[in-house]
Scaffold this motif. Structure first.
Motif, PDB file in Angstrom:
ATOM      1  N   TYR A  60     -12.317 -41.770  13.995  1.00  0.00           N
ATOM      2  CA  TYR A  60     -11.974 -42.954  14.779  1.00  0.00           C
ATOM      3  C   TYR A  60     -11.474 -42.578  16.175  1.00  0.00           C
ATOM      4  N   THR A  61     -10.734 -41.486  16.253  1.00  0.00           N
ATOM      5  CA  THR A  61     -10.065 -41.160  17.525  1.00  0.00           C
ATOM      6  C   THR A  61     -10.719 -40.010  18.278  1.00  0.00           C
ATOM      7  N   HIS A  62     -11.735 -39.396  17.715  1.00  0.00           N
ATOM      8  CA  HIS A  62     -12.338 -38.229  18.352  1.00  0.00           C
ATOM      9  C   HIS A  62     -12.807 -38.561  19.771  1.00  0.00           C
ATOM     10  N   ASP A  63     -12.529 -37.629  20.700  1.00  0.00           N
ATOM     11  CA  ASP A  63     -12.947 -37.807  22.099  1.00  0.00           C
ATOM     12  C   ASP A  63     -12.332 -39.035  22.763  1.00  0.00           C
ATOM     13  N   THR A  64     -11.169 -39.447  22.274  1.00  0.00           N
ATOM     14  CA  THR A  64     -10.438 -40.515  22.973  1.00  0.00           C
ATOM     15  C   THR A  64      -9.164 -39.911  23.568  1.00  0.00           C
ATOM     16  N   TYR A  65      -8.442 -40.735  24.299  1.00  0.00           N
ATOM     17  CA  TYR A  65      -7.184 -40.259  24.898  1.00  0.00           C
ATOM     18  C   TYR A  65      -6.107 -39.975  23.853  1.00  0.00           C
ATOM     19  N   PHE A  66      -6.329 -40.431  22.616  1.00  0.00           N
ATOM     20  CA  PHE A  66      -5.377 -40.084  21.556  1.00  0.00           C
ATOM     21  C   PHE A  66      -5.321 -38.566  21.399  1.00  0.00           C
ATOM     22  N   VAL A  67      -6.488 -37.928  21.419  1.00  0.00           N
ATOM     23  CA  VAL A  67      -6.556 -36.473  21.283  1.00  0.00           C
ATOM     24  C   VAL A  67      -5.948 -35.800  22.513  1.00  0.00           C
ATOM     25  N   VAL A  68      -6.217 -36.374  23.692  1.00  0.00           N
ATOM     26  CA  VAL A  68      -5.634 -35.818  24.929  1.00  0.00           C
ATOM     27  C   VAL A  68      -4.111 -35.839  24.827  1.00  0.00           C
ATOM     28  N   ALA A  69      -3.570 -36.974  24.383  1.00  0.00           N
ATOM     29  CA  ALA A  69      -2.112 -37.079  24.260  1.00  0.00           C
ATOM     30  C   ALA A  69      -1.581 -36.082  23.234  1.00  0.00           C
ATOM     31  N   HIS A  70      -2.297 -35.950  22.111  1.00  0.00           N
ATOM     32  CA  HIS A  70      -1.860 -35.016  21.058  1.00  0.00           C
ATOM     33  C   HIS A  70      -1.755 -33.595  21.592  1.00  0.00           C
TER      34      HIS A  70
END
Lengths: 568, 130
Positions: free
Chosen positions: A384-394
């Protein structure tokens, strides 16, 4: 020299020729302290350049449909920002800079095992960094395929020109530099320890650098091999990563992440070590759970070599349960570490100097980043979150937390040892609060905007996407962080122009580096205190509370409260 | 040296177990080779250290109790400065740039590399001129 027991072990100063001075010394020195400082200055310079790129990236994202920089320039900026932060700052700052300077001192050695190899490592690192920046001067511009250089985007058809080639050469040079440094660190720790400094008396930072060195030797050669294959695809007509010729693009991802995930721990373990040195000293206690920390470090090292494909869940080509389970398991030794840091502070006599403040900030940031890492280890959430800013934030919470918050904890902690001078405490605190607030204001909104679906690595978004407000908050946070680093530069400048002598052991430190002068003499020690415990300098300076006089370790840490010394 | 042996061997055995689970579960030969090589990186130095640790007395740094002054004069010669690592570094840099800008930079770079290898070796013989 700090207060030393009169039954010192005489340390024979090794034979050496007269040292040069000035610029020629900087150019030719094989002294680990000079090389370590060179690494520190250079990696910090790369950090500030990459940080400036981050500010440009955030400025571009401040408004929807912004044209502050072109999409091509934006791609180059985020590629070189990530590459510099990971290859040229976070790693070299730790194992080339701090470890190079501190490890021989912590183990009572006169230098690194291979001083000239150490010097060569630095020159390869510096020239590798310059090579990466040269990309901006080429007609095609710098590399623009992200720090991970996924094939086939990084192939000659999709990324033509000299810029990407310079990136490949640069990372290879820096990789060789890292391998040489790792050989030096491992050999030094295994063969140049002072008499009585058994493995289980080594400071945790030294332990972590030993394990980091082993991880570098496991993972960096794989990256170098992958880079050679990529170069062959680009110039020699091979088709290793191109579908057209029967190659497999996902092979690049396997090779890259077989390096890349141990690399995450290569970037984290040294910083874990730094805070584990800081926290006991500023809590006036021995570290809690020493052996637990050592085994947690070893467990992280072992597990980190088996989780590379959790970056590739969405490729549909990997064994999801295996990689998910191992990734989740890493949370256990990491949790042990967080627990031991908190337990070390528990009922200690805390002295909230800048290094401890940064360390606590690191624990907060790293725990948040770690928890979102556990979430991402579950394939359904990753899909669901791959390649989104969620990963950047993580990963910014994990890496900024480690390399910056813990890194600066270490830098402030050892700054008096490096220079013989004291920084300004007020400015250090101001630096901390500005970057801690700025960092959270930057990255916490990115979790939300990522969950709302904003993809990473896009130069523009539309006003109708609903990303504008959170991006503006994030950009303001980046500016606050940048101001924090101006405070740091001012602090260093003031300390340089109007020095305050720090003394040899201003923190009442525990380990051997605090048992010599600040800065240390040419070959580090004229004499060493007897080493009978994990804290030889503490033992020498506090014979009434010496560790080797204590009964065997109690089973409950709460009984340690009596040991907290409050008469500072 | 026994602890060093255990560290390397422990990592090797851990990754060996991981390799077996991964290989028989996934059937993926390519990545299993990477893990197999990593097992070697753990077990080879581990075996070397284990072999020596059984054949030598504990070194001073492996002993819990060391008599003060009993281990003097154990340190060798350490160089303080040398221009040759810098020359070699510049040589490698110029040679590497040949992969981008053409062979001419390698001509200059390799001359630096050979000079550094020659003079660096000569300057360190017998541990003297360092």
């Amino acid at each position: 020299m700090a207060v030393i027991d009169d039954t010192v072990t005489e340390h024979v100063v090794p034979h050496h020729a007269e040292e040069p001075s000035g610029f020629y010394r900087w150019l030719t020195s094989t002294d680990h302290k000079v090389i370590g400082k060179n690494y520190l200055y250079t990696s910090l310079a790369f950090f500030f350049i990459a940080g400036l790129m981050a500010v440009l990236i955030r400025t571009q994202l401040f408004s929807p449909n912004n044209h502050f920089v072109s999409p091509q320039t934006y791609n180059e900026l985020f590629t070189i920002h990530g590459s510099m932060m990971l290859y040229l700052f976070a790693g070299p700052f730790a194992f080339g800079g701090v470890a190079n300077y501190i490890i021989p001192l912590q183990i009572g050695a006169p230098d690194m095992a291979f001083p000239r190899l150490n010097s060569l490592s630095y020159w390869l690192f510096l020239t590798g960094g310059i090579t990466m920046l040269l990309g901006f001067l080429t007609a095609s511009g710098a590399a623009a395929f992200g720090w991970v250089a996924y094939a086939p985007l990084s192939e000659a058809t999709n990324s033509p020109g000299a810029g990407p080639d310079l990136w490949i050469v640069s990372v290879a040079l820096v990789g060789f530099s890292g391998i040489f440094t790792a050989v030096n660190l491992v050999t030094t720790i295994m063969y140049l320890r002072a008499p009585g400094l058994t493995m289980f008396r080594m400071p945790i930072f030294t332990w972590n650098m030993l394990v980091t060195g082993i991880l570098i030797l496991i993972s960096f050669p794989v990256l170098t091999a992958a880079l050679i294959l990529l170069y062959a695809d680009r110039h020699f007509g091979t088709h290793i990563f191109t579908v057209a010729g029967g190659g497999v693009p996902v092979l690049w991802q396997n090779l890259f992440w077989f390096f890349g995930h141990p690399e995450v721990y290569i970037l984290a373990l040294p910083y874990f070590g730094m805070v584990t040195e800081v926290i006991p000293v500023f809590s006036r206690k021995p570290v809690f759970g020493y052996k637990g920390l050592v085994f947690a470090t070893l467990a992280i090292a072992g597990l980190s070599t088996g989780v590379w494909a959790h970056h590739m869940f969405t490729t549909g080509t990997v064994l999801l349960p295996f990689f998910s389970a191992l990734s989740l398991l890493i949370a256990v030794p990491t949790g042990i570490k967080i627990y031991t840091w908190v337990a070390t502070m528990w009922k200690g006599s805390l002295d909230f100097k800048t290094p401890l403040t940064f360390s606590i900030g690191f624990i907060v940031a790293f725990t948040m980043g770690g928890i979102t890492g556990v979430m991402l280890a579950a394939p359904p959430i990753d899909f669901y979150t791959h390649d989104t800013y969620f990963v950047v934030a993580h990963f910014h919470q994990v890496l900024f937390g480690s390399a910056v918050l813990a890194g600066f904890a270490g830098l402030y902690y050892w700054y008096p040892k490096l220079t013989g001078r004291m920084y300004r405490e007020g400015l250090g605190k101001l630096h901390f609060w500005l970057i801690f607030i700025g960092f959270n204001v930057t990255f916490l909104p990115q979790y939300v905007v990522g969950l709302r679906g904003m993809p990473r690595r896009i130069a523009e978004y539309a006003a109708s996407d609903g990303f504008t407000f959170l991006n503006r908050v994030s950009t303001v946070g980046a500016y606050i962080t940048a101001i924090g680093f101006l405070v740091f530069i001012w602090n260093m400048w003031i300390s340089w122009r109007r020095p305050i002598p720090a003394g040899d052991n201003p923190w009442d430190g525990h380990t051997l580096e605090w048992g010599t002068s600040s800065p240390p003499p040419s070959h580090n020690f004229h004499s060493l205190p007897p080493i009978r415990s994990q804290r030889p300098v503490w033992d020498a300076n506090h014979p009434e509370h010496a560790d080797y006089l204590r009964p065997p370790e109690p089973s409950r840490f709460s009984s340690r409260r009596d040991e907290a010394v409050v008469d500072r | 040296m026994k602890t060093e042996f255990r560290v390397y061997t422990g990592i090797g055995i851990f990754i060996l177990v991981m390799l077996l689970v991964y290989f028989f579960w996934s059937g993926d030969g390519g990545n299993s080779i990477l893990l197999f090589a990593t097992v070697g990186l753990g077990l080879l130095p581990g075996a070397y250290l284990g072999w020596w640790s059984r054949r030598m007395e504990p070194r001073p740094e492996d002993r819990e109790v060391v008599e003060p002054g009993g281990v003097a004069d154990q340190l060798g010669a350490f160089p303080t400065h040398s221009i040759w690592p810098f020359v070699l570094g510049v040589g490698v840099f110029l040679t590497a740039l040949a992969f981008v800008f053409g062979i001419w930079t390698a001509v200059v770079g390799l001359s630096f590399c050979f000079s550094a290898a020659l003079w660096g070796t000569l300057s360190s013989r017998r541990g003297g001129l360092i």
